[in-house]
Enzyme design. Structure first.
Site, PDB file in Angstrom:
ATOM      1  N   PHE A   1      10.878 -43.841 110.989  1.00 33.50           N
ATOM      2  CA  PHE A   1      10.930 -45.289 111.224  1.00 33.50           C
ATOM      3  C   PHE A   1      11.349 -46.099 110.015  1.00 33.50           C
ATOM      4  O   PHE A   1      11.399 -47.301 110.056  1.00 33.50           O
ATOM      5  CB  PHE A   1       9.574 -45.776 111.725  1.00 33.50           C
ATOM      6  CG  PHE A   1       9.158 -45.063 112.962  1.00 33.50           C
ATOM      7  CD1 PHE A   1       9.720 -45.387 114.179  1.00 33.50           C
ATOM      8  CD2 PHE A   1       8.238 -44.031 112.914  1.00 33.50           C
ATOM      9  CE1 PHE A   1       9.366 -44.708 115.329  1.00 33.50           C
ATOM     10  CE2 PHE A   1       7.873 -43.347 114.053  1.00 33.50           C
ATOM     11  CZ  PHE A   1       8.441 -43.678 115.271  1.00 33.50           C
TER      12      PHE A   1
ATOM     13  N   GLU B   1      11.931 -46.149 105.355  1.00 35.62           N
ATOM     14  CA  GLU B   1      11.941 -45.474 104.057  1.00 35.62           C
ATOM     15  C   GLU B   1      10.869 -46.045 103.149  1.00 35.62           C
ATOM     16  O   GLU B   1      10.417 -47.173 103.349  1.00 35.62           O
ATOM     17  CB  GLU B   1      13.309 -45.655 103.391  1.00 35.62           C
ATOM     18  CG  GLU B   1      14.414 -44.920 104.133  1.00 35.62           C
ATOM     19  CD  GLU B   1      15.754 -45.044 103.442  1.00 35.62           C
ATOM     20  OE1 GLU B   1      15.917 -45.916 102.566  1.00 35.62           O
ATOM     21  OE2 GLU B   1      16.644 -44.244 103.801  1.00 35.62           O
ATOM     22  N   VAL B   2      10.471 -45.284 102.157  1.00 39.61           N
ATOM     23  CA  VAL B   2       9.562 -45.784 101.125  1.00 39.61           C
ATOM     24  C   VAL B   2      10.335 -45.762  99.811  1.00 39.61           C
ATOM     25  O   VAL B   2      10.922 -44.740  99.450  1.00 39.61           O
ATOM     26  CB  VAL B   2       8.299 -44.903 100.998  1.00 39.61           C
ATOM     27  CG1 VAL B   2       7.329 -45.518  99.992  1.00 39.61           C
ATOM     28  CG2 VAL B   2       7.621 -44.719 102.343  1.00 39.61           C
TER      29      VAL B   2
ATOM     30  N   LYS C   1       7.369 -49.970 101.581  1.00 40.82           N
ATOM     31  CA  LYS C   1       7.691 -49.332 102.862  1.00 40.82           C
ATOM     32  C   LYS C   1       8.533 -50.297 103.653  1.00 40.82           C
ATOM     33  O   LYS C   1       8.155 -51.456 103.833  1.00 40.82           O
ATOM     34  CB  LYS C   1       6.406 -49.092 103.660  1.00 40.82           C
ATOM     35  CG  LYS C   1       5.699 -47.826 103.349  1.00 40.82           C
ATOM     36  CD  LYS C   1       4.557 -47.698 104.352  1.00 40.82           C
ATOM     37  CE  LYS C   1       3.713 -46.484 104.083  1.00 40.82           C
ATOM     38  NZ  LYS C   1       2.656 -46.368 105.087  1.00 40.82           N
TER      39      LYS C   1
ATOM     40  N   ASP D   1      -5.498 -38.512 110.290  1.00 42.31           N
ATOM     41  CA  ASP D   1      -4.596 -37.555 109.626  1.00 42.31           C
ATOM     42  C   ASP D   1      -4.989 -37.380 108.161  1.00 42.31           C
ATOM     43  O   ASP D   1      -4.152 -37.436 107.255  1.00 42.31           O
ATOM     44  CB  ASP D   1      -3.143 -38.027 109.755  1.00 42.31           C
ATOM     45  CG  ASP D   1      -2.149 -36.928 109.387  1.00 42.31           C
ATOM     46  OD1 ASP D   1      -2.576 -35.759 109.242  1.00 42.31           O
ATOM     47  OD2 ASP D   1      -0.955 -37.234 109.235  1.00 42.31           O
TER      48      ASP D   1
HETATM   49  N1  ADE Z   1       5.052 -42.488  98.245  1.00 44.64           N
HETATM   50  C1  ADE Z   1       4.751 -43.226  99.273  1.00 44.64           C
HETATM   51  N2  ADE Z   1       3.950 -44.228  98.916  1.00 44.64           N
HETATM   52  C2  ADE Z   1       3.739 -44.066  97.603  1.00 44.64           C
HETATM   53  C3  ADE Z   1       2.979 -44.764  96.655  1.00 44.64           C
HETATM   54  N3  ADE Z   1       2.281 -45.840  97.014  1.00 44.64           N
HETATM   55  N4  ADE Z   1       2.973 -44.345  95.395  1.00 44.64           N
HETATM   56  C4  ADE Z   1       3.670 -43.250  95.064  1.00 44.64           C
HETATM   57  N5  ADE Z   1       4.390 -42.538  95.899  1.00 44.64           N
HETATM   58  C5  ADE Z   1       4.426 -42.955  97.172  1.00 44.64           C
END
Ligand code: ADE
Length: 874
Positions: free
Chosen positions: A591, A593-594, A625, A729
């Site tokens: 859905f 990307e981060v 996100k 989860d």
């Molecule tokens: N990957 C996804 N969210 C993260 C976060 N808050 N800090 C580090 N890596 C991540």
């Protein structure tokens, strides 16, 4: 298979090389094939200790050969064996005189002399030049000595060596195989030394040559070119230990041999032969200026005192600038008859290096044609005549090469067919297992670990009483219960499930009504998963909920409906998106990307009480996100819902939402950035702290670190439980670590492909982390804090295995689901995770409590936290 063996034999035989590792046949001292007349000695003490009694493991006469008088170091008495023909001698075995316990004389050491013609004797030396061979320590045990290098000889003398004046006696066996190739000497220019810079110093001399050296040429002997040891692709590497680079090769430099441009070698044989081919094992490391010869031409001499015949046999090689492997070059010799050959090998590059040369003639017997170590001389001879090289092959040496090639290819093809067959067979077996998972568990022993040790107690489950009506082929052996096999379509229908498992519906209903468990039950409130509306049912929308939006799971919240979500429900502040400066991608999901971003001015934006660590006050790293622009409206709503939930969470062990960008697309949520990534990755890259990890600078964690991590997770979960939030989860992959190793629980769901194998897709619909799920979550779709407690137990197990293994790694997904049925039935057949060797026993007991079948029997997070906290910093 016969064809296969034949081809292998053909391929092996075609090389025509003696392999010292296999040429180890007893030559006949013990079994009498070597006749008494062929065993002589310089002296004997008595008639009854004559040389004919020097036979290994035999007790005739007075039990051994003993030379006259006492031996001292100046004596050189010997036992001589005439092997009757040229032999490739690889091993010598010796014993003393035992004489049924009445003798005690033996040789502590001996040396060897040998002669090919009975006239010229040479002293054997090992590869380092030593002549003394260590031998017996008592009179009865035989001591076997490998000869490195082996000896090509017809006569051999064993010379016992003593330091003190003592009586010595010997019994002997000799091992090897016939040297049917018949070469008795070669002569060649002395080998040379390769100097830097072309390579490190490599001494390419013939260090075991047993002839003479005159005017930088070798005469009248044999050495490394006939010792059966072929050189490696890299000529600097050697097959022997404690020798110098280049040892296995005899090599020459082009310009050092005048302007000849070739190396001339002469070969002398025991008698005239019809030569079919010559095989030269040659190096081809062209990067160092070494190549196989470009051409060779050979002259023939029918008798030793005849002239060289004028017509040479010439052969041009195909040079190979692509493959640097050392190889045999086969030179056809057209069945020319000769007793002696003179060959000129022409350089193709600066260096030429040979490690073996062998000749095939019509009377050559290949070593592979020997039958067995105990074969009689007659039988050996018989084989010899029968299997001499076939004329058709010798007519056309290329045909021989083609045969080898075809042999190799067919071998490879056959191997491939076997491998493919095995793979197909494995797949078939797996299918059968999949179809009959019950059988597996029926036959399987229960793996139970009663304590925190690495000892697995395997116990065969008690055999349930068999129903008299059960058919022989039936998998249902117990009339008291029927298994739940979730993959079976009938179990996709909850009504059927409830009928099959009446117990289950009772317990589920009790639980759904809050029976025995204090928390509100989300199955009552989310229609998709409510048992009363015939759950378990994982609809596509449930998958979305389960996974979250940017792949993130949604914490389950009572009475939250998608439709009710609007901007005003979101308490997080809107941050100007142009102040988010992209740094790198941290993850990607279905859905969105981060991203790792720099958030300019975020500390000021958040003002007093900002949870951000102190930086320069202006920019700070954050995780952003972002929902995909083309996300469905359902995904959009779920994203907003997740923001709403997260904005209400405030705990040091839960990832914190800092701000959002939802006034325009793409929707973004900004959370703290956790420098050490997720706990699974962090632990899997570390070892448990020890002096070894310290000494070698290996990244490590201590037991107390692991306990501290466990406490932090229990604390975060205690907080969620206090708000009646169900995570669904919990796993190490969903826990993040900052610089100071503070853990914060997050939720990425399936957002990272990295962990996709932790999730199971049921009938292509729901995606479930089944290895972390409580039985009631899998069977009933019932997610509660108690099922989070179950997952917490599995998370603890991951932590104490340092995430080196997936839970139940030996079970397939289907078997994990089968095992879930066993957890429900609770008849001692369920397979538990084993006790990680690192984990203190009390902690494993805690894990086991998390996996209790009955929900009220599982601990609460408050209880877990209280139980774990005292472990830290002990
Ligand atoms: N990957 C996804 N969210 C993260 C976060 N808050 N800090 C580090 N890596 C991540």
């Amino acid at each position: 298979m016969h064809l296969f063996l034949l081809l292998i034999l053909q391929a092996t035989a075609a090389f025509g090389q003696i392999d010292p590792a296999h040429c180890r046949y007893a030559l006949g001292m013990e079994d009498g094939r070597i006749k008494d007349a062929d065993i002589t000695a310089s002296s004997q003490w008595y008639e009854t200790t004559g040389p004919q009694y020097a036979r290994l493991n035999r007790e005739e006469g007075d039990g051994a050969w003993c030379p006259k008088e006492q031996q001292d170091s100046s004596d050189s008495q010997y036992l001589q064996v005439n092997l009757g023909k040229l032999t490739f001698l690889t091993v010598v075995g010796t014993q003393g005189r035992y004489a049924r316990n009445s003798g005690n004389e033996f040789a502590r050491a001996y040396s060897l002399n040998y002669s090919r013609d009975g006239v010229l004797w040479r002293a054997w030396k090992n590869r380092l030049g030593n002549t003394v061979i260590e031998a017996n320590k008592n009179a009865y045990a035989s001591v076997i000595n490998d000869l490195h290098p082996p000896i090509i000889t017809r006569y051999v003398r064993l010379i016992p060596i003593t330091r003190l004046s003592t009586a010595v006696c010997m019994r002997v066996e000799l091992y090897g195989c016939p040297w049917d190739e018949g070469l008795i000497s070669y002569s060649a220019p002395e080998g040379q030394v390769m100097m830097p810079p072309s390579s490190p110093i490599a001494n390419l001399n013939d260090s075991t040559y047993d002839g003479t050296r005159e005017r930088r040429r070798l005469f009248g002997g044999m050495g490394q070119l006939t010792d059966g040891v072929i050189g490696q692709d890299n000529f600097l590497r050697t097959r022997q230990y404690h020798v110098w680079p280049g040892y296995d090769y005899l090599g020459w430099r082009n310009d050092s041999l005048g302007t000849l441009g070739y190396v001339e070698m002469e070969f002398v044989f025991d008698h005239q032969r019809n030569f079919t081919s010559m095989k030269v094992h040659s190096n081809n490391m062209f990067s160092s200026g070494v190549k196989i010869f470009s051409s060779v031409s050979c002259l023939f001499k029918p008798h030793l005192n005849a002239d060289w015949e004028t017509e040479p046999v010439a052969f041009k090689t195909v040079l190979d600038d692509r493959n640097p492997s050392a190889r045999y070059v086969t030179v056809p010799l057209n069945r020319r008859a000769a007793r002696s050959l003179r060959c000129q090998f022409h350089f193709a590059d600066v260096w030429m290096m040979f490690s073996e040369i062998s000749f095939q003639s019509e009377d050559t017997i290949l070593p592979t044609q020997m039958t067995s170590p105990t074969a009689s001389e007659e039988s050996t001879t018989m084989i010899t005549t029968k299997t001499a090289t076939s004329p058709s092959a010798t007519d056309q040496p290329d045909v021989e090469n083609t045969a080898i090639l075809i042999g190799c290819l067919v071998t490879i093809i056959l191997l491939l067919v076997i491998i493919i067959f095995l793979i197909l067979w494995c797949q078939y077996v797996c299918k059968v297992l999949e179809k009959a998972p019950r059988q597996i568990l029926d036959e399987e022993v229960t793996v139970r670990l009663s304590s925190c040790s690495d000892t697995i107690i395997l116990q065969t489950p008690p055999v349930p009483p068999r129903s008299g009506h059960a058919s022989a082929g039936s998998t249902n052996t117990d009339p008291h219960y029927e298994r739940v096999f979730l993959l079976d379509p009938q179990y996709q229908n909850p009504a059927v499930l409830r009928n099959k498992l009446p117990e289950l519906s009772q317990s589920a209903e009790a639980s759904a009504c809050g029976g025995g468990y204090a928390e509100p039950d989300i199955t009552q409130c989310t229609p998709h998963q409510c048992f009363h509306s015939n759950a378990p049912h994982y609809a596509e929308t449930d998958i979305v909920r389960l996974q979250g939006v940017t792949g993130s799971n949604m914490y389950a919240v009572p009475a939250l409906t998608v439709d009710s979500l609007t901007r005003k429900d979101i308490s997080a502040a809107e941050f100007p998106r142009q102040q988010l400066i992209f740094r790198e991608k941290l993850g990607e999901g279905q859905f969105g990307e981060v991203h790792l971003c720099e958030a300019e001015g975020l500390p000021e934006f958040l003002g007093e009480g900002s949870p951000l660590p102190d930086r320069d006050g202006h920019s700070v790293l954050v995780a952003v996100k972002q929902l995909r622009a083309d996300a469905t409206s359902q995904a959009r709503n779920d994203f907003l819902k997740e923001i709403k939930i997260m904005s209400r969470l405030n705990d040091p062990n839960i990832i914190r939402l800092l701000c959002v960008c939802v006034s325009s697309d793409p929707l973004c949520m900004v959370t703290e950035y956790m420098e050490n990534g997720d706990l699974n990755m962090f632990l899997s890259q570390r070892e448990i702290e020890s002096t070894l990890t310290h000494a070698n600078n290996i990244p490590s964690v201590s037991l107390s670190d692991l306990l501290h991590m466990s406490v932090q997770i229990s604390s975060g979960m205690k907080y969620l439980a206090s708000l009646n939030f169900v995570h669904r989860d919990l796993a190490t992959r969903n826990c993040l670590l900052d610089r100071r190793l503070t853990i914060k629980i997050a939720d990425f769901g399936m957002s990272r492909n990295l962990y996709s194998s932790d999730y199971y897709r049921i009938q292509g619909r729901a995606v479930l982390p089944i290895r972390w799920m409580a039985w009631e979550s899998i069977l009933l779709g019932k997610f509660t804090t108690a099922s989070d407690v179950w997952a917490f137990g599995v998370t603890l197990w991951e932590i104490f295995t340092l995430c080196k293994e997936q839970p139940y790694s030996l079970l397939s997904d289907e078997q994990v689901i089968e095992n879930t049925g066993e957890f429900f039935r609770n008849q001692g057949r369920q397979i538990f995770l084993y006790a990680p060797p690192l984990c203190p026993p009390s902690l494993f007991e805690l894990m086991m409590r998390c996996w209790r079948r009955d929900i009220p029997d599982r601990p609460s997070f408050e209880g877990l936290y209280q139980a774990l906290r005292p472990h830290v910093n002990q």
